[in-house]
Design a protein around this motif. Structure first.
Motif, PDB file in Angstrom:
ATOM      1  N   THR A   3      -0.760 -74.693 -43.926  1.00 43.34           N
ATOM      2  CA  THR A   3      -1.575 -75.176 -42.817  1.00 43.34           C
ATOM      3  C   THR A   3      -3.009 -75.470 -43.332  1.00 43.34           C
ATOM      4  O   THR A   3      -3.406 -75.066 -44.530  1.00 43.34           O
ATOM      5  CB  THR A   3      -1.754 -74.357 -41.627  1.00 43.34           C
ATOM      6  OG1 THR A   3      -2.318 -73.372 -41.582  1.00 43.34           O
ATOM      7  CG2 THR A   3      -0.230 -74.265 -40.994  1.00 43.34           C
ATOM      8  N   LYS A   4      -3.741 -76.265 -42.527  1.00 43.08           N
ATOM      9  CA  LYS A   4      -5.083 -76.474 -43.073  1.00 43.08           C
ATOM     10  C   LYS A   4      -6.017 -75.285 -43.157  1.00 43.08           C
ATOM     11  O   LYS A   4      -6.888 -75.054 -43.858  1.00 43.08           O
ATOM     12  CB  LYS A   4      -5.706 -77.430 -41.905  1.00 43.08           C
ATOM     13  CG  LYS A   4      -7.110 -77.998 -42.210  1.00 43.08           C
ATOM     14  CD  LYS A   4      -7.707 -78.752 -41.275  1.00 43.08           C
ATOM     15  CE  LYS A   4      -9.192 -79.368 -41.536  1.00 43.08           C
ATOM     16  NZ  LYS A   4      -9.618 -80.272 -40.670  1.00 43.08           N
ATOM     17  N   ASP A   5      -5.742 -74.362 -42.231  1.00 40.62           N
ATOM     18  CA  ASP A   5      -6.307 -73.074 -42.344  1.00 40.62           C
ATOM     19  C   ASP A   5      -5.768 -71.782 -42.812  1.00 40.62           C
ATOM     20  O   ASP A   5      -5.752 -70.649 -42.871  1.00 40.62           O
ATOM     21  CB  ASP A   5      -6.724 -72.377 -40.778  1.00 40.62           C
ATOM     22  CG  ASP A   5      -5.500 -72.665 -39.752  1.00 40.62           C
ATOM     23  OD1 ASP A   5      -4.582 -73.249 -40.065  1.00 40.62           O
ATOM     24  OD2 ASP A   5      -5.828 -72.241 -38.722  1.00 40.62           O
ATOM     25  N   HIS A   6      -4.828 -72.069 -43.716  1.00 41.33           N
ATOM     26  CA  HIS A   6      -3.987 -71.260 -44.518  1.00 41.33           C
ATOM     27  C   HIS A   6      -3.093 -70.180 -43.930  1.00 41.33           C
ATOM     28  O   HIS A   6      -3.297 -69.148 -44.271  1.00 41.33           O
ATOM     29  CB  HIS A   6      -4.898 -70.602 -45.554  1.00 41.33           C
ATOM     30  CG  HIS A   6      -5.410 -71.439 -46.485  1.00 41.33           C
ATOM     31  ND1 HIS A   6      -6.485 -70.758 -47.787  1.00 41.33           N
ATOM     32  CD2 HIS A   6      -5.419 -72.581 -46.923  1.00 41.33           C
ATOM     33  CE1 HIS A   6      -6.553 -71.901 -48.783  1.00 41.33           C
ATOM     34  NE2 HIS A   6      -5.917 -73.081 -48.240  1.00 41.33           N
ATOM     35  N   SER A  43      -0.475 -80.072 -43.758  1.00 44.98           N
ATOM     36  CA  SER A  43      -1.625 -79.347 -44.169  1.00 44.98           C
ATOM     37  C   SER A  43      -2.874 -79.983 -44.078  1.00 44.98           C
ATOM     38  O   SER A  43      -4.116 -79.542 -44.093  1.00 44.98           O
ATOM     39  CB  SER A  43      -1.667 -79.613 -45.789  1.00 44.98           C
ATOM     40  OG  SER A  43      -1.799 -81.039 -46.189  1.00 44.98           O
ATOM     41  N   GLU A  44      -3.041 -81.025 -42.945  1.00 45.48           N
ATOM     42  CA  GLU A  44      -4.074 -81.683 -42.239  1.00 45.48           C
ATOM     43  C   GLU A  44      -4.544 -81.075 -40.906  1.00 45.48           C
ATOM     44  O   GLU A  44      -5.511 -81.359 -40.281  1.00 45.48           O
ATOM     45  CB  GLU A  44      -3.801 -83.380 -42.117  1.00 45.48           C
ATOM     46  CG  GLU A  44      -3.646 -83.906 -43.476  1.00 45.48           C
ATOM     47  CD  GLU A  44      -3.474 -85.479 -43.299  1.00 45.48           C
ATOM     48  OE1 GLU A  44      -3.691 -86.063 -44.266  1.00 45.48           O
ATOM     49  OE2 GLU A  44      -2.844 -85.714 -42.292  1.00 45.48           O
ATOM     50  N   ASP A  55       5.132 -76.498 -51.281  1.00 48.64           N
ATOM     51  CA  ASP A  55       3.783 -77.136 -51.424  1.00 48.64           C
ATOM     52  C   ASP A  55       3.444 -76.874 -53.153  1.00 48.64           C
ATOM     53  O   ASP A  55       3.552 -75.882 -53.458  1.00 48.64           O
ATOM     54  CB  ASP A  55       2.542 -76.291 -50.735  1.00 48.64           C
ATOM     55  CG  ASP A  55       2.803 -76.918 -49.328  1.00 48.64           C
ATOM     56  OD1 ASP A  55       2.679 -78.010 -49.070  1.00 48.64           O
ATOM     57  OD2 ASP A  55       2.757 -75.938 -48.758  1.00 48.64           O
ATOM     58  N   ASP A 109      -1.344 -79.671 -56.083  1.00 52.78           N
ATOM     59  CA  ASP A 109      -2.297 -80.103 -54.795  1.00 52.78           C
ATOM     60  C   ASP A 109      -3.292 -79.092 -54.112  1.00 52.78           C
ATOM     61  O   ASP A 109      -2.850 -77.781 -54.377  1.00 52.78           O
ATOM     62  CB  ASP A 109      -1.206 -80.466 -53.624  1.00 52.78           C
ATOM     63  CG  ASP A 109      -0.367 -81.518 -54.199  1.00 52.78           C
ATOM     64  OD1 ASP A 109      -0.782 -82.589 -54.682  1.00 52.78           O
ATOM     65  OD2 ASP A 109       0.813 -81.644 -53.502  1.00 52.78           O
ATOM     66  N   GLU A 120      -4.005 -77.865 -51.446  1.00 50.52           N
ATOM     67  CA  GLU A 120      -3.400 -76.880 -50.596  1.00 50.52           C
ATOM     68  C   GLU A 120      -2.446 -75.967 -51.223  1.00 50.52           C
ATOM     69  O   GLU A 120      -2.199 -75.107 -50.352  1.00 50.52           O
ATOM     70  CB  GLU A 120      -2.963 -77.933 -49.104  1.00 50.52           C
ATOM     71  CG  GLU A 120      -1.765 -78.818 -49.672  1.00 50.52           C
ATOM     72  CD  GLU A 120      -2.248 -80.081 -49.967  1.00 50.52           C
ATOM     73  OE1 GLU A 120      -1.506 -80.978 -50.007  1.00 50.52           O
ATOM     74  OE2 GLU A 120      -3.381 -80.119 -50.396  1.00 50.52           O
TER      75      GLU A 120
END
Length: 306
Positions: free
Chosen positions: A84-87, A108-109, A162, A166, A168
Protein backbone atom coordinates in the motif's frame (compact mmCIF):
# COMPACT_ATOMS: atom_id res chain seq x y z
CA UNK A 1 -2.01 -18.57 -16.03
CA UNK A 2 -1.84 -16.21 -19.04
CA UNK A 3 1.25 -14.56 -17.55
CA UNK A 4 2.92 -17.94 -17.05
CA UNK A 5 2.20 -19.06 -20.63
CA UNK A 6 3.43 -15.77 -22.08
CA UNK A 7 6.65 -16.04 -20.09
CA UNK A 8 7.24 -19.61 -21.23
CA UNK A 9 6.53 -18.72 -24.86
CA UNK A 10 9.14 -15.97 -24.94
CA UNK A 11 11.89 -17.92 -23.21
CA UNK A 12 11.38 -21.55 -24.28
CA UNK A 13 13.37 -21.36 -27.52
CA UNK A 14 16.28 -19.49 -25.97
CA UNK A 15 16.75 -21.94 -23.14
CA UNK A 16 16.29 -24.88 -25.52
CA UNK A 17 19.23 -23.65 -27.61
CA UNK A 18 21.43 -23.26 -24.56
CA UNK A 19 20.56 -26.70 -23.30
CA UNK A 20 21.19 -28.33 -26.68
CA UNK A 21 24.69 -26.88 -26.81
CA UNK A 22 25.48 -28.30 -23.39
CA UNK A 23 24.07 -31.80 -23.85
CA UNK A 24 27.37 -33.43 -24.70
CA UNK A 25 28.90 -32.55 -21.31
CA UNK A 26 25.89 -33.49 -19.22
CA UNK A 27 26.89 -37.12 -18.73
CA UNK A 28 30.30 -36.08 -17.35
CA UNK A 29 28.89 -33.87 -14.60
CA UNK A 30 28.06 -35.24 -11.17
CA UNK A 31 24.45 -35.10 -10.11
CA UNK A 32 23.56 -31.90 -8.22
CA UNK A 33 23.29 -32.16 -4.46
CA UNK A 34 19.86 -32.56 -2.95
CA UNK A 35 18.38 -29.54 -1.26
CA UNK A 36 17.68 -29.70 2.45
CA UNK A 37 13.92 -29.91 3.03
CA UNK A 38 12.80 -26.92 5.16
CA UNK A 39 10.49 -27.18 8.21
CA UNK A 40 7.63 -25.77 6.12
CA UNK A 41 7.24 -29.30 4.74
CA UNK A 42 7.48 -31.14 8.07
CA UNK A 43 3.85 -32.33 8.09
CA UNK A 44 2.79 -35.42 6.11
CA UNK A 45 1.74 -34.86 2.50
CA UNK A 46 -0.41 -33.99 0.69
CA UNK A 47 -0.79 -30.27 1.41
CA UNK A 48 -3.93 -28.47 0.21
CA UNK A 49 -3.88 -24.70 -0.32
CA UNK A 50 -6.81 -22.45 -1.19
CA UNK A 51 -5.72 -20.02 -3.90
CA UNK A 52 -6.63 -16.49 -2.71
CA UNK A 53 -8.89 -18.24 -0.21
CA UNK A 54 -10.92 -19.72 -3.06
CA UNK A 55 -13.13 -17.79 -5.45
CA UNK A 56 -15.59 -20.40 -6.72
CA UNK A 57 -18.28 -19.83 -4.09
CA UNK A 58 -17.28 -16.47 -2.60
CA UNK A 59 -15.17 -13.47 -3.72
CA UNK A 60 -11.46 -14.24 -3.36
CA UNK A 61 -8.98 -12.31 -1.21
CA UNK A 62 -11.71 -11.44 1.29
CA UNK A 63 -12.39 -12.33 4.90
CA UNK A 64 -15.32 -14.34 3.53
CA UNK A 65 -13.04 -16.44 1.35
CA UNK A 66 -10.41 -17.30 3.94
CA UNK A 67 -12.92 -18.27 6.61
CA UNK A 68 -14.92 -20.28 4.06
CA UNK A 69 -11.77 -22.18 3.03
CA UNK A 70 -10.83 -22.80 6.65
CA UNK A 71 -14.13 -24.63 7.18
CA UNK A 72 -13.07 -27.06 4.45
CA UNK A 73 -9.92 -28.14 6.29
CA UNK A 74 -7.30 -26.69 3.96
CA UNK A 75 -3.71 -26.76 5.16
CA UNK A 76 -3.16 -23.17 4.19
CA UNK A 77 -3.58 -20.36 1.71
CA UNK A 78 -1.86 -19.35 -1.52
CA UNK A 79 -1.83 -15.54 -1.43
CA UNK A 80 -0.56 -12.63 -3.50
CA UNK A 81 0.73 -9.49 -1.81
CA UNK A 82 0.49 -5.88 -2.91
CA UNK A 83 2.07 -3.03 -0.99
CA UNK A 84 0.00 0.00 0.00
CA UNK A 85 0.93 3.66 -0.14
CA UNK A 86 1.75 3.58 3.57
CA UNK A 87 3.78 0.35 3.32
CA UNK A 88 1.34 -2.29 4.52
CA UNK A 89 0.70 -5.58 2.71
CA UNK A 90 -2.78 -6.15 1.33
CA UNK A 91 -3.71 -9.56 -0.05
CA UNK A 92 -4.75 -8.80 -3.63
CA UNK A 93 -4.07 -10.11 -7.15
CA UNK A 94 -4.06 -7.15 -9.48
CA UNK A 95 -2.05 -3.99 -9.69
CA UNK A 96 -5.34 -2.06 -10.10
CA UNK A 97 -8.48 -2.13 -7.97
CA UNK A 98 -11.08 -1.64 -10.69
CA UNK A 99 -11.77 -5.25 -11.77
CA UNK A 100 -12.72 -6.72 -8.41
CA UNK A 101 -13.66 -3.87 -6.05
CA UNK A 102 -15.66 -0.65 -6.15
CA UNK A 103 -12.38 1.26 -5.99
CA UNK A 104 -10.15 2.52 -8.78
CA UNK A 105 -6.49 3.12 -9.49
CA UNK A 106 -3.41 1.28 -8.30
CA UNK A 107 -3.26 -0.43 -4.92
CA UNK A 108 0.01 1.40 -4.23
CA UNK A 109 -1.75 4.76 -4.62
CA UNK A 110 -4.01 4.11 -1.62
CA UNK A 111 -3.46 3.87 2.11
CA UNK A 112 -4.44 0.77 4.03
CA UNK A 113 -7.32 2.64 5.67
CA UNK A 114 -8.69 3.58 2.26
CA UNK A 115 -8.39 0.03 0.91
CA UNK A 116 -10.17 -1.46 3.90
CA UNK A 117 -13.30 0.55 3.12
CA UNK A 118 -13.67 -1.02 -0.34
CA UNK A 119 -16.34 -3.53 -1.30
CA UNK A 120 -14.49 -6.57 -2.69
CA UNK A 121 -17.78 -8.32 -3.45
CA UNK A 122 -18.90 -5.54 -5.78
CA UNK A 123 -18.11 -7.32 -9.07
CA UNK A 124 -18.42 -10.94 -7.94
CA UNK A 125 -20.96 -12.93 -9.96
CA UNK A 126 -22.04 -16.40 -8.83
CA UNK A 127 -22.88 -19.36 -11.09
CA UNK A 128 -26.47 -18.15 -11.39
CA UNK A 129 -25.44 -14.70 -12.59
CA UNK A 130 -26.30 -13.00 -9.33
CA UNK A 131 -24.24 -10.64 -7.14
CA UNK A 132 -24.98 -11.94 -3.64
CA UNK A 133 -22.02 -10.33 -1.85
CA UNK A 134 -22.39 -6.68 -2.79
CA UNK A 135 -22.10 -4.73 0.45
CA UNK A 136 -21.44 -7.83 2.55
CA UNK A 137 -19.62 -6.81 5.76
CA UNK A 138 -17.02 -9.56 5.31
CA UNK A 139 -16.36 -8.91 1.63
CA UNK A 140 -13.34 -6.90 2.69
CA UNK A 141 -9.68 -7.14 1.69
CA UNK A 142 -7.33 -8.64 4.24
CA UNK A 143 -3.80 -7.73 5.27
CA UNK A 144 -1.02 -10.27 5.65
CA UNK A 145 -0.87 -9.50 9.36
CA UNK A 146 -4.59 -10.13 9.80
CA UNK A 147 -4.27 -13.56 8.17
CA UNK A 148 -1.21 -14.59 10.16
CA UNK A 149 -3.07 -13.67 13.35
CA UNK A 150 -6.41 -15.20 12.37
CA UNK A 151 -4.97 -18.53 11.24
CA UNK A 152 -1.97 -19.36 13.46
CA UNK A 153 -2.11 -23.05 12.53
CA UNK A 154 -2.14 -22.53 8.74
CA UNK A 155 0.69 -22.40 6.23
CA UNK A 156 1.01 -19.66 3.61
CA UNK A 157 2.47 -19.58 0.11
CA UNK A 158 3.25 -15.88 -0.33
CA UNK A 159 3.77 -14.33 -3.77
CA UNK A 160 5.71 -11.07 -3.96
CA UNK A 161 3.97 -9.25 -6.79
CA UNK A 162 5.55 -5.77 -6.72
CA UNK A 163 8.58 -5.30 -8.96
CA UNK A 164 11.91 -4.24 -7.47
CA UNK A 165 12.28 -1.67 -10.26
CA UNK A 166 9.24 0.26 -9.03
CA UNK A 167 9.69 2.61 -6.04
CA UNK A 168 6.89 0.95 -4.11
CA UNK A 169 8.36 -2.52 -4.69
CA UNK A 170 11.92 -1.81 -3.59
CA UNK A 171 11.43 -2.25 0.20
CA UNK A 172 9.15 -5.30 -0.12
CA UNK A 173 11.59 -8.13 0.82
CA UNK A 174 12.74 -6.38 4.00
CA UNK A 175 9.22 -5.38 5.05
CA UNK A 176 7.94 -8.91 4.42
CA UNK A 177 10.70 -10.50 6.47
CA UNK A 178 9.95 -8.12 9.36
CA UNK A 179 6.30 -9.23 9.44
CA UNK A 180 7.20 -12.91 9.22
CA UNK A 181 9.55 -12.52 12.18
CA UNK A 182 7.04 -10.42 14.13
CA UNK A 183 4.56 -13.30 14.08
CA UNK A 184 7.23 -16.00 14.42
CA UNK A 185 5.97 -17.49 11.16
CA UNK A 186 9.32 -18.49 9.69
CA UNK A 187 8.37 -22.17 9.51
CA UNK A 188 4.87 -21.73 8.17
CA UNK A 189 5.51 -19.52 5.16
CA UNK A 190 6.97 -20.18 1.73
CA UNK A 191 7.93 -17.10 -0.27
CA UNK A 192 7.95 -16.97 -4.05
CA UNK A 193 7.87 -14.41 -6.86
CA UNK A 194 7.95 -14.09 -10.62
CA UNK A 195 10.47 -11.30 -10.04
CA UNK A 196 13.77 -13.16 -9.67
CA UNK A 197 15.63 -10.25 -8.08
CA UNK A 198 12.98 -9.88 -5.39
CA UNK A 199 13.24 -13.59 -4.62
CA UNK A 200 17.04 -13.47 -4.55
CA UNK A 201 17.03 -10.47 -2.22
CA UNK A 202 14.62 -12.20 0.12
CA UNK A 203 16.77 -15.33 0.11
CA UNK A 204 19.85 -13.33 1.09
CA UNK A 205 18.27 -11.35 3.92
CA UNK A 206 16.42 -14.37 5.33
CA UNK A 207 19.72 -16.30 5.33
CA UNK A 208 18.07 -19.42 3.95
CA UNK A 209 15.85 -19.95 7.01
CA UNK A 210 12.57 -19.60 5.10
CA UNK A 211 11.24 -21.92 2.40
CA UNK A 212 11.36 -20.57 -1.16
CA UNK A 213 9.19 -21.31 -4.17
CA UNK A 214 10.71 -21.27 -7.65
CA UNK A 215 10.23 -18.43 -10.10
CA UNK A 216 8.66 -19.15 -13.47
CA UNK A 217 12.13 -18.97 -15.01
CA UNK A 218 13.55 -21.62 -12.69
CA UNK A 219 10.63 -23.96 -13.37
CA UNK A 220 11.07 -23.54 -17.11
CA UNK A 221 14.82 -24.10 -16.88
CA UNK A 222 14.29 -27.31 -14.92
CA UNK A 223 11.67 -28.67 -17.28
CA UNK A 224 13.67 -27.93 -20.44
CA UNK A 225 16.86 -29.49 -19.05
CA UNK A 226 14.92 -32.54 -17.92
CA UNK A 227 13.14 -32.90 -21.26
CA UNK A 228 16.32 -32.57 -23.34
CA UNK A 229 18.40 -34.97 -21.28
CA UNK A 230 20.54 -32.38 -19.51
CA UNK A 231 19.21 -33.14 -16.03
CA UNK A 232 22.60 -32.99 -14.39
CA UNK A 233 23.06 -29.39 -15.48
CA UNK A 234 20.18 -28.16 -13.37
CA UNK A 235 21.05 -26.73 -9.95
CA UNK A 236 17.95 -26.09 -7.86
CA UNK A 237 17.75 -22.73 -6.11
CA UNK A 238 14.31 -23.14 -4.55
CA UNK A 239 12.61 -25.75 -2.39
CA UNK A 240 9.30 -26.08 -4.21
CA UNK A 241 7.76 -25.80 -7.66
CA UNK A 242 4.18 -24.56 -8.02
CA UNK A 243 3.46 -25.46 -11.63
CA UNK A 244 0.70 -25.32 -14.23
CA UNK A 245 -0.55 -28.63 -15.60
CA UNK A 246 1.04 -27.89 -18.96
CA UNK A 247 3.65 -25.66 -20.57
CA UNK A 248 2.94 -24.55 -24.14
CA UNK A 249 0.60 -27.47 -24.65
CA UNK A 250 3.06 -30.00 -23.18
CA UNK A 251 1.79 -31.73 -20.06
CA UNK A 252 4.31 -31.73 -17.23
CA UNK A 253 2.47 -34.16 -15.00
CA UNK A 254 4.43 -37.19 -16.19
CA UNK A 255 5.43 -39.61 -13.41
CA UNK A 256 9.06 -39.44 -14.54
CA UNK A 257 9.27 -35.65 -14.23
CA UNK A 258 7.57 -35.66 -10.83
CA UNK A 259 9.97 -38.36 -9.64
CA UNK A 260 12.90 -36.35 -11.06
CA UNK A 261 11.88 -33.42 -8.86
CA UNK A 262 11.39 -35.59 -5.79
CA UNK A 263 14.86 -37.13 -6.28
CA UNK A 264 16.30 -33.64 -5.87
CA UNK A 265 14.15 -32.82 -2.82
CA UNK A 266 12.22 -30.30 -4.90
CA UNK A 267 8.65 -30.40 -3.64
CA UNK A 268 6.21 -30.75 -6.58
CA UNK A 269 2.96 -28.81 -6.51
CA UNK A 270 0.35 -27.90 -9.11
CA UNK A 271 -1.85 -24.82 -9.33
CA UNK A 272 -5.54 -24.29 -10.18
CA UNK A 273 -6.48 -27.93 -9.62
CA UNK A 274 -10.26 -27.76 -9.52
CA UNK A 275 -11.26 -31.34 -10.33
CA UNK A 276 -11.50 -34.13 -7.77
CA UNK A 277 -10.36 -36.87 -10.14
CA UNK A 278 -7.32 -34.82 -11.10
CA UNK A 279 -6.48 -34.29 -7.43
CA UNK A 280 -6.60 -38.06 -6.92
CA UNK A 281 -4.40 -38.70 -9.98
CA UNK A 282 -1.75 -36.16 -8.99
CA UNK A 283 -1.47 -37.41 -5.42
CA UNK A 284 -1.06 -40.99 -6.66
CA UNK A 285 1.84 -39.73 -8.81
CA UNK A 286 3.57 -38.32 -5.73
CA UNK A 287 2.55 -34.67 -6.00
CA UNK A 288 2.94 -33.03 -2.61
CA UNK A 289 1.00 -29.75 -2.91
CA UNK A 290 -2.40 -29.09 -4.47
CA UNK A 291 -3.43 -25.45 -4.95
CA UNK A 292 -7.12 -25.08 -5.72
CA UNK A 293 -9.74 -22.39 -6.27
CA UNK A 294 -12.30 -24.80 -4.78
CA UNK A 295 -11.56 -25.57 -1.13
CA UNK A 296 -14.79 -27.60 -0.96
CA UNK A 297 -12.96 -30.30 -2.95
CA UNK A 298 -10.46 -30.66 -0.11
CA UNK A 299 -13.21 -31.75 2.24
CA UNK A 300 -14.51 -34.24 -0.32
CA UNK A 301 -11.05 -35.67 -0.93
CA UNK A 302 -10.33 -36.07 2.78
CA UNK A 303 -13.72 -37.70 3.45
CA UNK A 304 -12.97 -40.27 0.75
CA UNK A 305 -9.33 -40.98 1.58
CA UNK A 306 -8.73 -40.39 5.30
Amino acid sequence: MATINKFFKHTFLGITGIVSSLLFISKYKNKPKRLQIPPFFSKPAPYFFAHIGGNHHVPGNTKLAFHHANKHKVDGFDIILRITKDHHFIVFNDIDLDASTNGSGKVSEHTLAELQTLDAGYHYVDINGNKPFVGHPDAKLQTLEELLQAFPDKRFIIHIKDNENDPEGLPVPELLLDIIKKYQAEYRVLVTSEHVKQLERFKVISEGHIALGASQGEILEAFVKYRFGASNLFEARSHAFQMPIEIQGIKITSPKFIYWLIERNIVPGFIHINNLDLIDDLIVLGVHTIITDRPDLVDRYKQSNY
